[in-house]
Scaffold this motif. Structure first.
Motif, PDB file in Angstrom:
ATOM      1  N   SER A  86      25.995  -2.524 127.851  1.00 39.97           N
ATOM      2  CA  SER A  86      27.179  -2.884 128.646  1.00 39.97           C
ATOM      3  C   SER A  86      26.810  -3.116 130.104  1.00 39.97           C
ATOM      4  CB  SER A  86      28.233  -1.778 128.539  1.00 39.97           C
ATOM      5  OG  SER A  86      28.615  -1.571 127.197  1.00 39.97           O
ATOM      6  N   PHE A  87      25.912  -2.279 130.634  1.00 41.46           N
ATOM      7  CA  PHE A  87      25.471  -2.451 132.013  1.00 41.46           C
ATOM      8  C   PHE A  87      24.770  -3.795 132.195  1.00 41.46           C
ATOM      9  CE2 PHE A  87      25.323   1.046 135.269  1.00 41.46           C
ATOM     10  CZ  PHE A  87      26.426   1.706 134.775  1.00 41.46           C
ATOM     11  N   ASP A  88      23.929  -4.168 131.244  1.00 39.80           N
ATOM     12  CA  ASP A  88      23.210  -5.428 131.384  1.00 39.80           C
ATOM     13  C   ASP A  88      24.152  -6.616 131.233  1.00 39.80           C
ATOM     14  OD1 ASP A  88      20.459  -6.406 131.781  1.00 39.80           O
ATOM     15  OD2 ASP A  88      20.844  -7.477 129.910  1.00 39.80           O
ATOM     16  N   ILE A  89      25.162  -6.488 130.372  1.00 41.20           N
ATOM     17  CA  ILE A  89      26.179  -7.539 130.284  1.00 41.20           C
ATOM     18  C   ILE A  89      26.902  -7.679 131.619  1.00 41.20           C
ATOM     19  CG2 ILE A  89      28.364  -8.161 129.187  1.00 41.20           C
ATOM     20  CD1 ILE A  89      27.308  -6.894 126.615  1.00 41.20           C
ATOM     21  N   MET A  90      27.220  -6.543 132.253  1.00 41.15           N
ATOM     22  CA  MET A  90      27.855  -6.591 133.572  1.00 41.15           C
ATOM     23  C   MET A  90      26.957  -7.299 134.584  1.00 41.15           C
ATOM     24  SD  MET A  90      28.889  -3.412 136.057  1.00 41.15           S
ATOM     25  CE  MET A  90      27.147  -3.091 136.337  1.00 41.15           C
ATOM     26  N   ARG A  91      25.628  -7.004 134.522  1.00 40.59           N
ATOM     27  CA  ARG A  91      24.696  -7.665 135.446  1.00 40.59           C
ATOM     28  C   ARG A  91      24.714  -9.183 135.240  1.00 40.59           C
ATOM     29  NH1 ARG A  91      20.047 -10.105 134.954  1.00 40.59           N
ATOM     30  NH2 ARG A  91      20.024  -9.660 132.723  1.00 40.59           N
ATOM     31  N   CYS A  92      24.703  -9.606 133.991  1.00 43.09           N
ATOM     32  CA  CYS A  92      24.714 -11.040 133.700  1.00 43.09           C
ATOM     33  C   CYS A  92      25.996 -11.701 134.215  1.00 43.09           C
ATOM     34  CB  CYS A  92      24.568 -11.270 132.200  1.00 43.09           C
ATOM     35  SG  CYS A  92      22.973 -10.767 131.513  1.00 43.09           S
ATOM     36  N   GLU A  93      27.133 -11.025 134.013  1.00 45.35           N
ATOM     37  CA  GLU A  93      28.396 -11.592 134.489  1.00 45.35           C
ATOM     38  C   GLU A  93      28.433 -11.652 136.012  1.00 45.35           C
ATOM     39  OE1 GLU A  93      30.668 -13.002 132.627  1.00 45.35           O
ATOM     40  OE2 GLU A  93      29.401 -12.589 130.879  1.00 45.35           O
ATOM     41  N   LEU A  94      27.920 -10.605 136.677  1.00 46.31           N
ATOM     42  CA  LEU A  94      27.864 -10.637 138.140  1.00 46.31           C
ATOM     43  C   LEU A  94      26.955 -11.762 138.629  1.00 46.31           C
ATOM     44  CD1 LEU A  94      27.649  -6.832 139.038  1.00 46.31           C
ATOM     45  CD2 LEU A  94      29.553  -8.382 139.489  1.00 46.31           C
ATOM     46  N   GLN A  95      25.851 -11.950 137.932  1.00 46.48           N
ATOM     47  CA  GLN A  95      24.930 -13.020 138.327  1.00 46.48           C
ATOM     48  C   GLN A  95      25.597 -14.387 138.165  1.00 46.48           C
ATOM     49  OE1 GLN A  95      21.359 -13.395 135.935  1.00 46.48           O
ATOM     50  NE2 GLN A  95      20.127 -13.630 137.783  1.00 46.48           N
ATOM     51  N   LYS A  96      26.327 -14.575 137.050  1.00 45.94           N
ATOM     52  CA  LYS A  96      27.043 -15.836 136.866  1.00 45.94           C
ATOM     53  C   LYS A  96      28.101 -16.031 137.947  1.00 45.94           C
ATOM     54  CE  LYS A  96      26.501 -15.865 131.821  1.00 45.94           C
ATOM     55  NZ  LYS A  96      27.213 -15.772 130.519  1.00 45.94           N
ATOM     56  N   ALA A  97      28.817 -14.956 138.271  1.00 48.00           N
ATOM     57  CA  ALA A  97      29.857 -15.052 139.301  1.00 48.00           C
ATOM     58  C   ALA A  97      29.245 -15.382 140.660  1.00 48.00           C
ATOM     59  CB  ALA A  97      30.642 -13.742 139.372  1.00 48.00           C
ATOM     60  N   ARG A  98      28.084 -14.772 140.959  1.00 47.59           N
ATOM     61  CA  ARG A  98      27.444 -15.058 142.252  1.00 47.59           C
ATOM     62  C   ARG A  98      26.967 -16.506 142.313  1.00 47.59           C
ATOM     63  NH1 ARG A  98      23.140 -11.017 144.845  1.00 47.59           N
ATOM     64  NH2 ARG A  98      25.109  -9.921 145.180  1.00 47.59           N
ATOM     65  N   ILE A  99      26.391 -16.988 141.219  1.00 46.26           N
ATOM     66  CA  ILE A  99      25.945 -18.380 141.206  1.00 46.26           C
ATOM     67  C   ILE A  99      27.130 -19.324 141.364  1.00 46.26           C
ATOM     68  CG2 ILE A  99      24.895 -20.156 139.746  1.00 46.26           C
ATOM     69  CD1 ILE A  99      23.145 -17.978 138.532  1.00 46.26           C
ATOM     70  N   ALA A 100      28.225 -19.016 140.657  1.00 47.61           N
ATOM     71  CA  ALA A 100      29.419 -19.860 140.771  1.00 47.61           C
ATOM     72  C   ALA A 100      29.983 -19.830 142.189  1.00 47.61           C
ATOM     73  CB  ALA A 100      30.476 -19.394 139.769  1.00 47.61           C
ATOM     74  N   GLU A 101      29.977 -18.626 142.806  1.00 53.28           N
ATOM     75  CA  GLU A 101      30.471 -18.516 144.182  1.00 53.28           C
ATOM     76  C   GLU A 101      29.593 -19.314 145.139  1.00 53.28           C
ATOM     77  OE1 GLU A 101      31.505 -15.038 147.488  1.00 53.28           O
ATOM     78  OE2 GLU A 101      30.474 -14.547 145.623  1.00 53.28           O
ATOM     79  N   ALA A 102      28.275 -19.213 144.950  1.00 58.78           N
ATOM     80  CA  ALA A 102      27.365 -19.963 145.824  1.00 58.78           C
ATOM     81  C   ALA A 102      27.563 -21.455 145.657  1.00 58.78           C
ATOM     82  CB  ALA A 102      25.924 -19.567 145.514  1.00 58.78           C
ATOM     83  N   GLN A 103      27.744 -21.892 144.421  1.00 57.74           N
ATOM     84  CA  GLN A 103      27.971 -23.321 144.196  1.00 57.74           C
ATOM     85  C   GLN A 103      29.281 -23.776 144.822  1.00 57.74           C
ATOM     86  OE1 GLN A 103      27.720 -23.621 139.940  1.00 57.74           O
ATOM     87  NE2 GLN A 103      25.469 -23.747 139.921  1.00 57.74           N
ATOM     88  N   ALA A 104      30.326 -22.929 144.706  1.00 55.02           N
ATOM     89  CA  ALA A 104      31.613 -23.290 145.301  1.00 55.02           C
ATOM     90  C   ALA A 104      31.511 -23.370 146.828  1.00 55.02           C
ATOM     91  CB  ALA A 104      32.676 -22.273 144.890  1.00 55.02           C
ATOM     92  N   ASN A 105      30.821 -22.371 147.428  1.00 54.15           N
ATOM     93  CA  ASN A 105      30.656 -22.409 148.887  1.00 54.15           C
ATOM     94  C   ASN A 105      29.849 -23.623 149.321  1.00 54.15           C
ATOM     95  OD1 ASN A 105      32.102 -20.040 149.267  1.00 54.15           O
ATOM     96  ND2 ASN A 105      30.299 -18.737 149.100  1.00 54.15           N
ATOM     97  N   ALA A 106      28.799 -23.924 148.541  1.00 50.94           N
ATOM     98  CA  ALA A 106      27.995 -25.097 148.892  1.00 50.94           C
ATOM     99  C   ALA A 106      28.819 -26.375 148.794  1.00 50.94           C
ATOM    100  CB  ALA A 106      26.774 -25.175 147.972  1.00 50.94           C
ATOM    101  N   SER A 107      29.674 -26.446 147.772  1.00 52.01           N
ATOM    102  CA  SER A 107      30.530 -27.623 147.626  1.00 52.01           C
ATOM    103  C   SER A 107      31.487 -27.759 148.810  1.00 52.01           C
ATOM    104  CB  SER A 107      31.317 -27.537 146.316  1.00 52.01           C
ATOM    105  OG  SER A 107      30.443 -27.500 145.210  1.00 52.01           O
TER     106      SER A 107
END
Length: 420
Positions: A187-208
């Motif tokens: 469960s912890f590693d799933i949380m890490r993966c979701e946080l990583q996806k959210a951070r990448i999405a946030e970075a892409q949105a900010n870059a856009s």
């Protein structure tokens, strides 16, 4: 399952210890003698009383024979009671030896019940010691199991949480289904993966968003340039003074819009890491041209510039001077003093207006992004000019220093000398 096995084993060992204690507590020492062997021993002694030297013990009992005077006439071994008093103290069996109806002596049969009790006690102690040792081994084994199954995985989770809190989302958490935290670690590693996806999405949105700001800022420059050109043409073609002043005012506003758009564009590119600063060697005399271009209202007098070789980016240095003079026009609108002098490793350009400066508490923050002094809140501006200028100077190994001078805000632009 392992936990239940451990509990059952501890319970059984404890039950065995309690049972051994109960048996030991209720056991009474057997102090009785074997009557058959005693009778056989007495009969053999009576048969050999007259010739005790030929007497042989055939019963396996230990005994001592005394005559009327208490003298030992026979013994089966050493360490036995040799007097009536000693026999009574030791709880030995004392029998009379009768010959022809008369008492010929005493027979003392050794009582070995004490030795049996001691042997039983020794066996009980050994049994309890073995049980305690077994308990210790089981507890030690279970402690090792707890360390492997709980403590180490928990420490691993703790280190993983610290990495997550520090922003490191790239290292996965290895899952071990053999310990109690197996599903939890997954469960912890799933949380890490979701946080990583959210951070990448946030970075892409900010870059856009930043790219959109950069494109819009660039596109706005085209109509602003057209407005500027039209205002200059109108001012040149009209003979009416009032109309000419209106055209000039339009041109000035177009310049202000152009500076603000340039700041937004530059800030967006700087955060997107697309803004390049390429310093190179340049003659110090070129500073005069840069200062004249920045002071388009001619509020200052360009002083003599020491002859030296500078290390700077001409385009970015021009932007630094443009921002400083634009701020002075906007917030002070007074004459400007310029001083240029050479230091050990830099050439300093000091620019000071007569606007009274800013508050001492606000001074350390006006170079930060979107930070503006209280006296500038009623004037249009984005609070990016000094921030961008400071970034440019750092990239050129220079420095932008702001302080309150004797008349107003003083900006010190230190340009590195070539080779320093």
């Amino acid at each position: 399952m392992r936990k239940n096995t451990f509990r059952i084993a501890l319970f059984l060992i404890l039950a065995a210890e309690i049972a051994a204690l109960i048996v030991y507590a209720n056991q009474e020492p057997d102090s009785t003698q074997d009557n058959v062997l005693v009778n056989e021993a007495v009969q053999s002694v009576c048969n050999d009383w007259e010739d005790m030297e030929s007497h042989r013990n055939q019963t396996g009992l230990d005994y001592v024979l005394l005559d009327h005077d208490g003298t030992v006439v026979f013994r089966t071994g050493r360490g036995l009671s040799e007097s009536i008093h000693a026999a009574i103290a030791h709880r030995d069996t004392i029998l009379d030896i009768e010959m022809d109806g008369k008492i010929a002596g005493k027979m003392i049969i050794y009582n070995d019940s004490l030795a049996g009790v001691q042997a039983q006690r020794k066996r009980t102690i050994l049994l309890l010691a073995a049980a305690v040792f077994l308990q210790c081994c089981i507890c030690l084994g279970y402690g090792i199991y707890l360390d492997y199954a709980i403590i180490r995985p928990f420490q691993k989770l703790k280190g993983f949480a610290m990495r997550i809190a520090g922003g490191n989302l790239d290292i996965p958490l290895a899952m071990d289904r053999q310990n109690l935290f197996g599903a939890f670690t997954e469960s912890f590693d799933i949380m890490r993966c979701e946080l990583q996806k959210a951070r990448i999405a946030e970075a892409q949105a900010n870059a856009s968003k930043k790219e959109l700001v950069a494109r819009l800022s660039h596109d706005i420059k085209t109509p602003v340039a057209s407005i500027k050109a039209a205002s200059e043409l109108g001012a040149a073609c009209t003979d009416d003074e009032k109309t000419r002043n209106n055209y000039i005012q339009i041109g000035n506003k177009a310049d202000q819009i152009n500076i603000l758009v340039t700041d937004l564009f530059t800030s967006a590119l700087e955060e997107l890491q697309e803004l390049s600063v390429v310093p190179d060697d340049m003659e110090s005399m070129e500073l005069g041209v840069l200062l004249e271009n920045a002071d388009y209202l001619h509020y200052a007098v360009i002083p003599d510039i020491p002859d030296c070789l500078l290390y700077a980016d001409r385009l970015r240095l021009q932007q630094v001077f443009d921002n400083i003079f634009a701020n002075s026009y906007k917030y002070a609108n007074t004459k400007i003093d310029i001083a240029v002098f050479q230091e050990e490793k830099a050439l300093s350009v000091v620019i000071e207006d007569y606007g009274g400066g800013v508050g001492s508490q606000e001074l350390p923050f006006i170079k930060e992004k979107f930070k503006r002094a209280d006296n500038a809140k009623k004037i249009e501006g984005a609070g990016l000019g000094l921030y961008i200028s400071d970034c440019f100077m750092k990239e050129m190994n220079g420095e932008l220093e702001l302080e309150n001078g004797s008349n107003g805000l003083k900006a010190v632009v230190r340009i590195s000398l070539s080779g320093s």
